[in-house]
Each structure stands twice: as C-alpha cells, then as structure tokens.
Design a protein around this motif. Structure first.
Motif, PDB file in Angstrom:
ATOM      1  N   ALA A 296       2.216  -0.361   0.180  1.00  0.00           N
ATOM      2  CA  ALA A 296       1.537  -0.213  -1.107  1.00  0.00           C
ATOM      3  C   ALA A 296       2.195   0.860  -1.967  1.00  0.00           C
ATOM      4  CB  ALA A 296       0.065   0.128  -0.881  1.00  0.00           C
ATOM      5  N   LEU A 297       2.652   1.935  -1.332  1.00  0.00           N
ATOM      6  CA  LEU A 297       3.265   3.038  -2.072  1.00  0.00           C
ATOM      7  C   LEU A 297       4.716   2.752  -2.445  1.00  0.00           C
ATOM      8  CD1 LEU A 297       2.802   5.950  -3.092  1.00  0.00           C
ATOM      9  CD2 LEU A 297       3.590   6.757  -0.850  1.00  0.00           C
ATOM     10  N   GLY A 298       5.340   1.795  -1.761  1.00  0.00           N
ATOM     11  CA  GLY A 298       6.768   1.542  -1.950  1.00  0.00           C
ATOM     12  C   GLY A 298       7.154   1.171  -3.367  1.00  0.00           C
ATOM     13  N   GLY A 299       6.273   0.456  -4.069  1.00  0.00           N
ATOM     14  CA  GLY A 299       6.597   0.088  -5.445  1.00  0.00           C
ATOM     15  C   GLY A 299       6.759   1.308  -6.336  1.00  0.00           C
ATOM     16  N   THR A 300       5.836   2.257  -6.215  1.00  0.00           N
ATOM     17  CA  THR A 300       5.918   3.477  -7.023  1.00  0.00           C
ATOM     18  C   THR A 300       7.102   4.334  -6.598  1.00  0.00           C
ATOM     19  OG1 THR A 300       3.516   3.447  -7.307  1.00  0.00           O
ATOM     20  CG2 THR A 300       4.648   5.513  -7.771  1.00  0.00           C
ATOM     21  N   ILE A 301       7.363   4.396  -5.285  1.00  0.00           N
ATOM     22  CA  ILE A 301       8.524   5.165  -4.811  1.00  0.00           C
ATOM     23  C   ILE A 301       9.811   4.616  -5.424  1.00  0.00           C
ATOM     24  CG2 ILE A 301       9.925   5.706  -2.787  1.00  0.00           C
ATOM     25  CD1 ILE A 301       7.378   5.834  -1.153  1.00  0.00           C
TER      26      ILE A 301
ATOM     27  N   GLN B  63      -2.974  -7.106  -4.662  1.00  0.00           N
ATOM     28  CA  GLN B  63      -3.723  -5.913  -4.271  1.00  0.00           C
ATOM     29  C   GLN B  63      -3.448  -4.791  -5.257  1.00  0.00           C
ATOM     30  OE1 GLN B  63      -4.048  -3.936  -0.070  1.00  0.00           O
ATOM     31  NE2 GLN B  63      -2.282  -2.995  -1.059  1.00  0.00           N
ATOM     32  N   HIS B  64      -4.473  -4.088  -5.658  1.00  0.00           N
ATOM     33  CA  HIS B  64      -4.306  -2.932  -6.539  1.00  0.00           C
ATOM     34  C   HIS B  64      -3.824  -1.759  -5.686  1.00  0.00           C
ATOM     35  CE1 HIS B  64      -5.034   0.214  -9.458  1.00  0.00           C
ATOM     36  NE2 HIS B  64      -5.448  -0.680 -10.357  1.00  0.00           N
ATOM     37  N   ASP B  65      -2.551  -1.402  -5.871  1.00  0.00           N
ATOM     38  CA  ASP B  65      -1.934  -0.394  -5.008  1.00  0.00           C
ATOM     39  C   ASP B  65      -2.726   0.908  -4.974  1.00  0.00           C
ATOM     40  OD1 ASP B  65       0.081  -2.229  -4.612  1.00  0.00           O
ATOM     41  OD2 ASP B  65       1.402  -1.364  -6.129  1.00  0.00           O
ATOM     42  N   TRP B  66      -3.060   1.409  -6.152  1.00  0.00           N
ATOM     43  CA  TRP B  66      -3.661   2.741  -6.196  1.00  0.00           C
ATOM     44  C   TRP B  66      -5.144   2.729  -5.857  1.00  0.00           C
ATOM     45  CZ3 TRP B  66      -1.197   7.067  -5.756  1.00  0.00           C
ATOM     46  CH2 TRP B  66       0.176   7.073  -6.029  1.00  0.00           C
ATOM     47  N   HIS B  67      -5.808   1.616  -5.980  1.00  0.00           N
ATOM     48  CA  HIS B  67      -7.170   1.521  -5.456  1.00  0.00           C
ATOM     49  C   HIS B  67      -7.131   1.661  -3.936  1.00  0.00           C
ATOM     50  CE1 HIS B  67     -11.366   0.186  -5.173  1.00  0.00           C
ATOM     51  NE2 HIS B  67     -10.973  -0.561  -4.136  1.00  0.00           N
ATOM     52  N   TYR B  68      -6.155   0.992  -3.329  1.00  0.00           N
ATOM     53  CA  TYR B  68      -6.018   1.071  -1.873  1.00  0.00           C
ATOM     54  C   TYR B  68      -5.552   2.461  -1.438  1.00  0.00           C
ATOM     55  CZ  TYR B  68      -3.809   0.488   2.687  1.00  0.00           C
ATOM     56  OH  TYR B  68      -3.418   0.653   3.995  1.00  0.00           O
ATOM     57  N   LEU B  69      -4.535   3.018  -2.112  1.00  0.00           N
ATOM     58  CA  LEU B  69      -3.960   4.296  -1.697  1.00  0.00           C
ATOM     59  C   LEU B  69      -4.960   5.439  -1.846  1.00  0.00           C
ATOM     60  CD1 LEU B  69      -0.423   3.893  -3.311  1.00  0.00           C
ATOM     61  CD2 LEU B  69      -0.936   3.905  -0.865  1.00  0.00           C
TER      62      LEU B  69
END
Length: 238
Positions: A72-77, A136-142
């Motif tokens: 989930a975090l990989g996109g932002t990274i 999936q909403h990445d930051w909702h999950y993170l």
C-alpha cells in the motif's frame, strides 16, 4: 599578456549549449503551478498523469515484498523517490537547472499525496486500480493500521508544507541558475605587473648570475627574438 582563466572555465563549463530563455519560461510556468497548488487543493498539474503512473508502478514493485503494508505504501514511496533519483542523476551530469526542476516535480507528488491523505476518512476521491477490480484507498488502510486515521488532516497539512518548500525552493534555485546562465562569460584576463624571468644558466659570453637572480622587465619591453629585455632591465634577487 592574456591567458585563459582555467578555474572560471571549469565553473561555467556546464552552461555551454544551454539556452537560458527556455529555462526562464519553464520557471514561470512552474511558478504558475505553485500558485495554483496554493489556492486550490484539488488542482492537478501536467505532472499528474506521470505521477499517477509512477504511483501505480510502485504498487506493482512492492507487491513482491509480500507485505500488505509495503504494498500500500509502495505507490507513495515510488512517487517521492522518482524526482530525488532524477535530481541525483542530473547533478552527476552537471545539469544544474534540470536538478532544480526536480524540486517542483517532487512538490507536485507531495501535493497529490497530501490530497490523498486528507481523503483517508471521507473516501470521496475516485480511485484507480491496475488491472481493474475494487481499488483500495492506500492511506485509509495505512493510517488505520497505524491508529492515526483521525490525524489525516494534520498529516496532510504537514505534507503540503513540505511541498511548498520543495516547490519554491526549487524555483528560486532554478532562478539563480538561470541568472548564472545569462551572465556574460569571462574567458580571459590580463596579467599586470612586471614579467619575471629566471634563467637556468647564464648565456655563453655573459657573466654568470648568482643562484636565485632574476630579470625584471616591464611588459612590452622584451625582445621576442632573443627572449631578453630590450631596455630598462635590472638583475634582482628573487
């Protein structure tokens, strides 16, 4: 006598072949983008499509880690890493202006991420998923995993502040580079003062000078044929 300023040439070598008016026009456009991001949190620049592609590629890359969190975090990274890596490569090529432009590019990624983070609870953004299916909403999950879902607005504001610094810091640095590119280049400089010649040994038929003796000649008074002073020469100790 004129001779090249080697240190000055080395400092300005990166400017050769670069047309500064194009860079100035690009800086003005980046400034326009920076203002739009300030006044409209929903604004998406021309970098938006590129950033989205890098974001989705990051998800695919981190999928192979086997960690849902990193996936989930990989996109932002990936979004943040791409401009930083590009800036490093441009600096290695001594393309200073292109490295400066990477600052505003990084800022656009941070603005996009801030908008995404701020949407963690409201879930109002339209999401994109590679391969279709429910996204999936990445930051909702993170943020949910970290127990920080209630701080989404605060985190988004911090990211936007960082984006502001990157945007305008890169623009100001680019403006300085443009100023250096547009400045006249000083290729040569004149040496003033007497020319000092230290012969290794006295010519045949002339009295030998003691070690360390030198001849001081005023500029323009040296005989080009013999290499000796024509007038007003005196032997001095150096």
């Amino acid at each position: 006598m004129e001779y090249p300023d080697s240190r000055g040439e080395e400092r300005t070598a990166w400017r050769r072949g670069r047309w500064w008016p194009f860079g100035l026009a690009l800086l003005l456009f980046l400034g326009y983008m920076g203002v739009r991001h300030l006044v409209d949190v929903r604004y998406t620049s021309i970098f938006g499509a590129i950033n989205l592609g890098i974001h989705e590629a990051g998800h695919l890359l981190f999928f192979w880690t086997g960690s849902d969190f990193l996936h989930a975090l990989g996109g932002t990274i990936a979004q943040m890493a791409a401009p930083v890596i590009a800036a490093f490569l441009f600096l290695r090529q001594r393309d200073l202006f292109a490295a400066c432009v990477c600052g505003p590019w990084l800022a656009t990624n941070m603005y996009d991420s801030a908008r995404y983070i701020a949407d963690a609870r409201s879930l109002s953004l339209t999401l994109v998923s590679v391969g279709g299916g429910d996204a999936q909403h990445d930051w909702h999950y993170l943020l949910g995993r970290m127990g920080m879902l209630g701080q989404d607005a605060t985190i988004a504001a911090i990211v936007r502040a960082g984006a502001f610094i990157c945007m305008w810091g890169g623009i100001l640095a680019g403006a300085y580079v443009i100023f250096r590119m547009a400045a006249p280049r000083k290729r040569t400089r004149k040496r003033s003062g007497p020319i000092v010649i230290k012969p290794k040994r006295a010519p045949l038929g002339e009295p030998a000078r003691s070690e360390g003796a030198a001849i001081n000649c005023e500029p323009g008074e040296m005989d080009a044929a013999s290499g000796r002073c024509a007038t007003r020469c005196s032997g001095t100790r150096s």
